[in-house]
Design a protein around this motif. Structure first.
Motif, PDB file in Angstrom:
ATOM      1  N   ALA A  81       0.835  -1.271   0.074  1.00  0.00           N
ATOM      2  CA  ALA A  81      -0.021  -0.001  -0.268  1.00  0.00           C
ATOM      3  C   ALA A  81       0.934   1.341  -0.179  1.00  0.00           C
ATOM      4  O   ALA A  81       1.844   1.215   0.656  1.00  0.00           O
ATOM      5  N   VAL A  82       0.595   2.085  -0.679  1.00  0.00           N
ATOM      6  CA  VAL A  82       1.325   3.464  -0.692  1.00  0.00           C
ATOM      7  C   VAL A  82       1.439   4.050   0.527  1.00  0.00           C
ATOM      8  O   VAL A  82       2.284   4.664   0.949  1.00  0.00           O
ATOM      9  N   SER A  83       0.267   3.929   1.277  1.00  0.00           N
ATOM     10  CA  SER A  83       0.268   4.633   2.637  1.00  0.00           C
ATOM     11  C   SER A  83       1.505   3.851   3.577  1.00  0.00           C
ATOM     12  O   SER A  83       2.043   4.658   4.686  1.00  0.00           O
ATOM     13  N   LYS A  84       1.914   2.928   3.317  1.00  0.00           N
ATOM     14  CA  LYS A  84       3.018   2.099   3.805  1.00  0.00           C
ATOM     15  C   LYS A  84       4.429   2.580   3.743  1.00  0.00           C
ATOM     16  O   LYS A  84       5.394   1.903   4.309  1.00  0.00           O
ATOM     17  N   LEU A  85       4.792   3.174   2.451  1.00  0.00           N
ATOM     18  CA  LEU A  85       5.931   3.602   1.882  1.00  0.00           C
ATOM     19  C   LEU A  85       6.479   4.863   2.895  1.00  0.00           C
ATOM     20  O   LEU A  85       6.090   5.252   3.856  1.00  0.00           O
ATOM     21  N   GLU A  86       7.891   4.942   2.563  1.00  0.00           N
ATOM     22  CA  GLU A  86       8.301   6.121   3.321  1.00  0.00           C
ATOM     23  C   GLU A  86       7.842   7.343   2.755  1.00  0.00           C
ATOM     24  O   GLU A  86       7.118   7.346   1.835  1.00  0.00           O
ATOM     25  N   PRO A  87       8.073   8.357   3.432  1.00  0.00           N
ATOM     26  CA  PRO A  87       7.415   9.718   3.227  1.00  0.00           C
ATOM     27  C   PRO A  87       7.542  10.157   2.095  1.00  0.00           C
ATOM     28  O   PRO A  87       6.892  10.787   1.266  1.00  0.00           O
ATOM     29  N   GLU A  88       9.005  10.287   1.582  1.00  0.00           N
ATOM     30  CA  GLU A  88       9.491  10.857   0.513  1.00  0.00           C
ATOM     31  C   GLU A  88       9.016  10.040  -0.706  1.00  0.00           C
ATOM     32  O   GLU A  88       8.390  10.965  -1.654  1.00  0.00           O
ATOM     33  N   LEU A  89       8.921   8.983  -0.787  1.00  0.00           N
ATOM     34  CA  LEU A  89       8.544   7.952  -1.928  1.00  0.00           C
ATOM     35  C   LEU A  89       6.992   8.283  -1.862  1.00  0.00           C
ATOM     36  O   LEU A  89       6.431   8.059  -3.109  1.00  0.00           O
ATOM     37  N   ARG A  90       6.303   8.096  -0.848  1.00  0.00           N
ATOM     38  CA  ARG A  90       4.939   8.288  -0.956  1.00  0.00           C
ATOM     39  C   ARG A  90       4.437   9.709  -1.564  1.00  0.00           C
ATOM     40  O   ARG A  90       3.430   9.862  -2.429  1.00  0.00           O
ATOM     41  N   GLU A  91       5.102  10.623  -0.932  1.00  0.00           N
ATOM     42  CA  GLU A  91       4.658  12.052  -1.632  1.00  0.00           C
ATOM     43  C   GLU A  91       4.954  12.181  -3.056  1.00  0.00           C
ATOM     44  O   GLU A  91       4.509  12.709  -3.695  1.00  0.00           O
ATOM     45  N   SER A  92       6.228  11.337  -3.688  1.00  0.00           N
ATOM     46  CA  SER A  92       6.600  11.364  -4.791  1.00  0.00           C
ATOM     47  C   SER A  92       5.510  10.788  -5.773  1.00  0.00           C
ATOM     48  O   SER A  92       5.167  11.315  -7.059  1.00  0.00           O
ATOM     49  N   ILE A  93       5.007   9.642  -5.341  1.00  0.00           N
ATOM     50  CA  ILE A  93       3.899   8.897  -6.006  1.00  0.00           C
ATOM     51  C   ILE A  93       2.607   9.681  -6.074  1.00  0.00           C
ATOM     52  O   ILE A  93       2.083   9.910  -7.198  1.00  0.00           O
ATOM     53  N   ILE A  94       2.520  10.249  -5.007  1.00  0.00           N
ATOM     54  CA  ILE A  94       1.112  10.946  -4.954  1.00  0.00           C
ATOM     55  C   ILE A  94       1.169  12.420  -6.045  1.00  0.00           C
ATOM     56  O   ILE A  94       0.376  12.748  -6.306  1.00  0.00           O
ATOM     57  N   SER A  95       2.413  12.998  -5.752  1.00  0.00           N
ATOM     58  CA  SER A  95       2.374  14.253  -6.640  1.00  0.00           C
ATOM     59  C   SER A  95       2.376  13.745  -8.024  1.00  0.00           C
ATOM     60  O   SER A  95       1.913  14.677  -8.846  1.00  0.00           O
TER      61      SER A  95
END
Length: 113
Positions: free
Chosen positions: A84-98
């Motif tokens: 799940a994207v919510s379980k990824l590291e914060p930097e990677l999660r923000e990159s995917i969401i952006s």
């Protein structure tokens, strides 16, 4: 310990001056399974005792096992996984969401070897 006082490991267990004593000794020290084998198989067994071939033979066998077993293990066990994207590291999660917004809820990846 008293029973071992009369035991001599170098002395024969049976009288070697009689035929039956020699026969009992022979059957005691001989492996009966070798009677059924031809001489060629016994000679092959003698050839396995050559020590300088043990290293290269073991390396070759390990190589053969790896060549065949790694692809078999990769085919038997699943190599792809998701998280799940919510379980990824914060930097990677923000990159995917952006990049993709909320459309992506899971990322898929290959476990590799």
């Amino acid at each position: 310990m008293e029973a071992l006082k009369g035991f001599d490991i170098d002395a024969p267990r049976w009288d070697q001056s009689t035929f039956m004593g020699r026969l009992k000794h022979f059957f005691n020290i001989t492996d009966c399974r070798t009677v059924l084998l031809p001489d060629s198989r016994l000679d092959e067994a003698k050839a396995l005792k050559i020590t300088f071939l043990h290293g290269p033979l073991q390396v070759m066998m390990v190589g053969v096992f790896l060549i065949f077993m790694v692809p078999a293990a990769c085919s038997l066990f699943p190599q792809s996984c998701y998280m799940a994207v919510s379980k990824l590291e914060p930097e990677l999660r923000e990159s995917i969401i952006s990049q993709y917004g909320d459309r992506v809820s899971y990322v898929y990846f290959n476990k590799g070897l």
